[in-house]
Design a protein around this motif. Structure first.
Motif, PDB file in Angstrom:
ATOM      1  N   LEU A   1       0.745  -1.161   0.088  1.00 18.10           N
ATOM      2  CA  LEU A   1      -0.024  -0.014  -0.028  1.00 18.10           C
ATOM      3  C   LEU A   1       0.994   1.222   0.067  1.00 18.10           C
ATOM      4  O   LEU A   1       2.140   1.231   0.689  1.00 18.10           O
ATOM      5  CB  LEU A   1      -0.831   0.074   1.206  1.00 18.10           C
ATOM      6  CG  LEU A   1      -1.911  -1.075   1.367  1.00 18.10           C
ATOM      7  CD1 LEU A   1      -2.825  -1.130   2.416  1.00 18.10           C
ATOM      8  CD2 LEU A   1      -2.743  -1.334  -0.008  1.00 18.10           C
ATOM      9  N   PRO A   2       0.331   2.331  -0.523  1.00 16.87           N
ATOM     10  CA  PRO A   2       1.131   3.421  -0.724  1.00 16.87           C
ATOM     11  C   PRO A   2       1.626   4.486   0.348  1.00 16.87           C
ATOM     12  O   PRO A   2       0.723   4.078   1.370  1.00 16.87           O
ATOM     13  CB  PRO A   2       0.650   4.208  -1.866  1.00 16.87           C
ATOM     14  CG  PRO A   2      -0.974   3.909  -1.599  1.00 16.87           C
ATOM     15  CD  PRO A   2      -0.823   2.554  -1.371  1.00 16.87           C
ATOM     16  N   THR A   3       2.239   5.282   0.396  1.00  9.08           N
ATOM     17  CA  THR A   3       2.408   6.501   1.156  1.00  9.08           C
ATOM     18  C   THR A   3       1.744   7.621   0.577  1.00  9.08           C
ATOM     19  O   THR A   3       2.647   8.296  -0.572  1.00  9.08           O
ATOM     20  CB  THR A   3       3.958   6.472   1.739  1.00  9.08           C
ATOM     21  OG1 THR A   3       4.338   5.435   2.484  1.00  9.08           O
ATOM     22  CG2 THR A   3       3.913   7.775   2.673  1.00  9.08           C
ATOM     23  N   LEU A   4       0.982   8.498   1.096  1.00  6.32           N
ATOM     24  CA  LEU A   4       0.413   9.406   0.413  1.00  6.32           C
ATOM     25  C   LEU A   4       0.517  10.998   1.248  1.00  6.32           C
ATOM     26  O   LEU A   4       0.802  10.790   2.311  1.00  6.32           O
ATOM     27  CB  LEU A   4      -1.145   9.469   0.257  1.00  6.32           C
ATOM     28  CG  LEU A   4      -1.710   8.347  -0.555  1.00  6.32           C
ATOM     29  CD1 LEU A   4      -3.258   8.030  -0.323  1.00  6.32           C
ATOM     30  CD2 LEU A   4      -1.414   8.297  -2.134  1.00  6.32           C
ATOM     31  N   THR A   5       0.618  11.866   0.581  1.00  8.47           N
ATOM     32  CA  THR A   5       0.660  13.163   1.115  1.00  8.47           C
ATOM     33  C   THR A   5      -0.645  13.492   1.059  1.00  8.47           C
ATOM     34  O   THR A   5      -1.387  14.126   0.009  1.00  8.47           O
ATOM     35  CB  THR A   5       1.567  14.332   0.386  1.00  8.47           C
ATOM     36  OG1 THR A   5       2.761  13.915   0.324  1.00  8.47           O
ATOM     37  CG2 THR A   5       1.467  15.823   0.966  1.00  8.47           C
ATOM     38  N   ALA A   6      -1.321  13.619   2.355  1.00  6.25           N
ATOM     39  CA  ALA A   6      -2.718  13.792   2.406  1.00  6.25           C
ATOM     40  C   ALA A   6      -3.434  14.176   3.712  1.00  6.25           C
ATOM     41  O   ALA A   6      -2.335  14.123   4.725  1.00  6.25           O
ATOM     42  CB  ALA A   6      -3.580  12.679   1.988  1.00  6.25           C
ATOM     43  N   GLU A   7      -4.586  14.471   4.163  1.00  7.26           N
ATOM     44  CA  GLU A   7      -4.956  14.718   5.435  1.00  7.26           C
ATOM     45  C   GLU A   7      -5.276  13.431   5.984  1.00  7.26           C
ATOM     46  O   GLU A   7      -6.050  12.607   5.555  1.00  7.26           O
ATOM     47  CB  GLU A   7      -6.218  15.669   5.321  1.00  7.26           C
ATOM     48  CG  GLU A   7      -6.114  17.108   4.874  1.00  7.26           C
ATOM     49  CD  GLU A   7      -7.506  17.543   5.004  1.00  7.26           C
ATOM     50  OE1 GLU A   7      -7.954  17.641   5.921  1.00  7.26           O
ATOM     51  OE2 GLU A   7      -7.679  18.505   3.978  1.00  7.26           O
ATOM     52  N   ARG A   8      -4.497  13.037   7.006  1.00  2.88           N
ATOM     53  CA  ARG A   8      -4.955  11.556   7.632  1.00  2.88           C
ATOM     54  C   ARG A   8      -6.134  11.550   7.913  1.00  2.88           C
ATOM     55  O   ARG A   8      -6.636  10.402   7.703  1.00  2.88           O
ATOM     56  CB  ARG A   8      -3.931  11.581   8.832  1.00  2.88           C
ATOM     57  CG  ARG A   8      -3.714  10.234   9.494  1.00  2.88           C
ATOM     58  CD  ARG A   8      -2.549  10.173  10.515  1.00  2.88           C
ATOM     59  NE  ARG A   8      -2.449   8.915  11.106  1.00  2.88           N
ATOM     60  CZ  ARG A   8      -1.567   8.293  10.563  1.00  2.88           C
ATOM     61  NH1 ARG A   8      -0.519   8.728   9.643  1.00  2.88           N
ATOM     62  NH2 ARG A   8      -1.203   6.930  10.926  1.00  2.88           N
TER      63      ARG A   8
END
Length: 426
Positions: free
Chosen positions: A309-316
């Motif tokens: 599964l990826p690592t995203l730049t997002a609101e957790r």
């Protein structure tokens, strides 16, 4: 020798004219960029008036704006430039006279060597010429300001006390500046409209927050009272009470609890996408583990992560809310205790496509669109205790973060919900 010197002089003269033309074009472009970057109508109008006065050799320049539909005589003086600024600013606003109408109505530019010699001059009541206090004008140049939609929104007026001042080049310059002004004024108007809409939206959101708080308090208080009263009555009933009475009291408590969850769901939906959180790097594998604990799956069920599964730049918080509702939905509606949920991801370039798949009873294709609507359930609420809000929250959160969500129509069994999530939050 004389002819050679003449040729050299002519060449130098041509070079100087070319340099002047290039310098003039560069100046126009620089002014155009400055105007395009300005969103304050008053400042951009002043920039246009000042530039037009300087570049055309005018003594006086004024930019007028029609805030109406371009067909009525309702003009605002946006900017005045030149030595006669104070005198001109005290005059009454112009009307669509024979001399002014072509510019104000967007018909054509007018350039006159001597306006006092024009047959249209001094024909309008009550002034029969310039109004008292008007600066003396002989050379006259008027250029329409036309929006990108083709509507005349104003005019650029230039004047000089001496005759024959404005050249063809001055007219072309004024036309260019008027075109820049029209685009910039359109942009400024759109920006102003956007700011007003944002302010209205913020006010509406604040009112919605207040309403949600009051509704939550005022609706949940009597629900707790109903539930408590039903419990007390049930406890006080003798053992000989008819079973149907016991069932009705139980149903009353169940439905009061369901209404409480419905209110919570509506509050969550109202806040979705509006309570913004810090954007951070989110390890989706770690997030799913946290979400599984929150969902509290039954012991017989299994939740598996397939592949990396990826690592995203997002609101957790936003991403966790999506996974929590999808996992909880699969656990609740699979129709079996030993449900298996598989979570996977595929790199789609600028986005990740995430999937939550279960081996439950599935959702018939004809209901794929319906289940995203508020309060929609495929089973009776007495059969499955649900509010019908979870998937509506998922859709609102995903789309609010620049993605989309759908039910895979090609799934051979169970239900597979797919969603895209941008690698970087907008």
């Amino acid at each position: 020798m004389h002819d050679a010197l003449t040729d050299v002089a002519d060449l130098h003269g041509e070079i100087e004219r070319l340099r002047a033309a290039v310098s003039h074009a560069e100046r126009i472009n620089a002014i155009g960029r400055a105007i395009a970057a300005e969103l304050d109508p008053q400042r951009l109008a002043q920039t246009v008036a000042d530039a037009a006065t300087e570049l055309t050799g005018a003594e006086l320049g004024a930019l007028f704006y029609n805030p109406g539909d371009g067909r009525t005589e309702s003009y605002l003086l946006y900017a005045v430039s030149g030595a006669q600024r104070e005198r001109f600013a005290r005059l009454a606003l112009p009307r669509n006279t024979a001399l002014l109408a072509p510019a104000f109505l967007g018909q054509a530019a007018i350039r006159l060597a001597d306006v006092t010699a024009d047959p249209r001059y001094a024909k309008n009541y009550p002034h029969r010429g310039p109004p008292d206090g008007h600066p003396p004008v002989r050379s006259y140049l008027a250029v329409p300001v036309v929006s990108r939609s083709g509507v005349a929104i104003g005019a650029l007026l230039l004047g000089h006390g001496a005759p024959g001042v404005f050249t063809e080049r001055a007219e072309r310059t004024a036309v260019e500046l008027a075109a820049y002004a029209a685009t910039a004024m359109d942009n400024a108007r759109l920006y102003g409209d956007a700011q007003r809409l944002i302010a209205q939206l913020e006010k509406a959101n604040a009112e919605l927050d207040q309403f949600a708080y009051v509704a939550s308090h005022d609706l949940r208080a009597p629900l707790r009272g109903i539930s408590n009263l039903a419990t007390w009555i049930d406890e006080d009933l003798p053992d000989t009470t008819a079973p149907e009475i016991k069932d009705q009291l139980r149903m009353l408590k169940v439905r009061a609890a369901r209404m409480d969850r419905l209110i919570n769901g509506l509050l969550e939906l109202a806040r979705t996408g509006r309570n913004r959180h810090q954007v951070e790097r989110v390890d989706v594998t770690e997030l799913v583990h946290e979400t599984i604990e929150l969902a509290s799956p039954r012991e017989a069920s299994r939740i598996m992560m397939i592949g990396e599964l990826p690592t995203l730049t997002a609101e957790r918080a936003a991403l966790r809310q999506v996974f929590l509702h999808l996992i909880s939905n699969a656990l609740q509606h699979a129709g079996r205790d030993d449900v298996v949920i598989r979570i996977s991801a595929v790199d789609r370039g600028d986005t990740w496509e995430l999937a939550v798949e279960d081996n439950g009873v599935g959702i018939p294709r004809e209901h794929h669109a319906r289940v995203w609507q508020l309060f929609q359930t495929l089973q009776s609420r007495d059969a499955v205790d649900t509010t019908g809000i979870g998937l509506a929250i998922v859709r609102k959160q995903v789309e609010g973060n620049g993605g989309r969500v759908w039910i895979d129509p090609d799934a051979t069994s169970g239900t597979t919900i797919r969603l895209t999530w941008p690698k970087r939050t907008r």
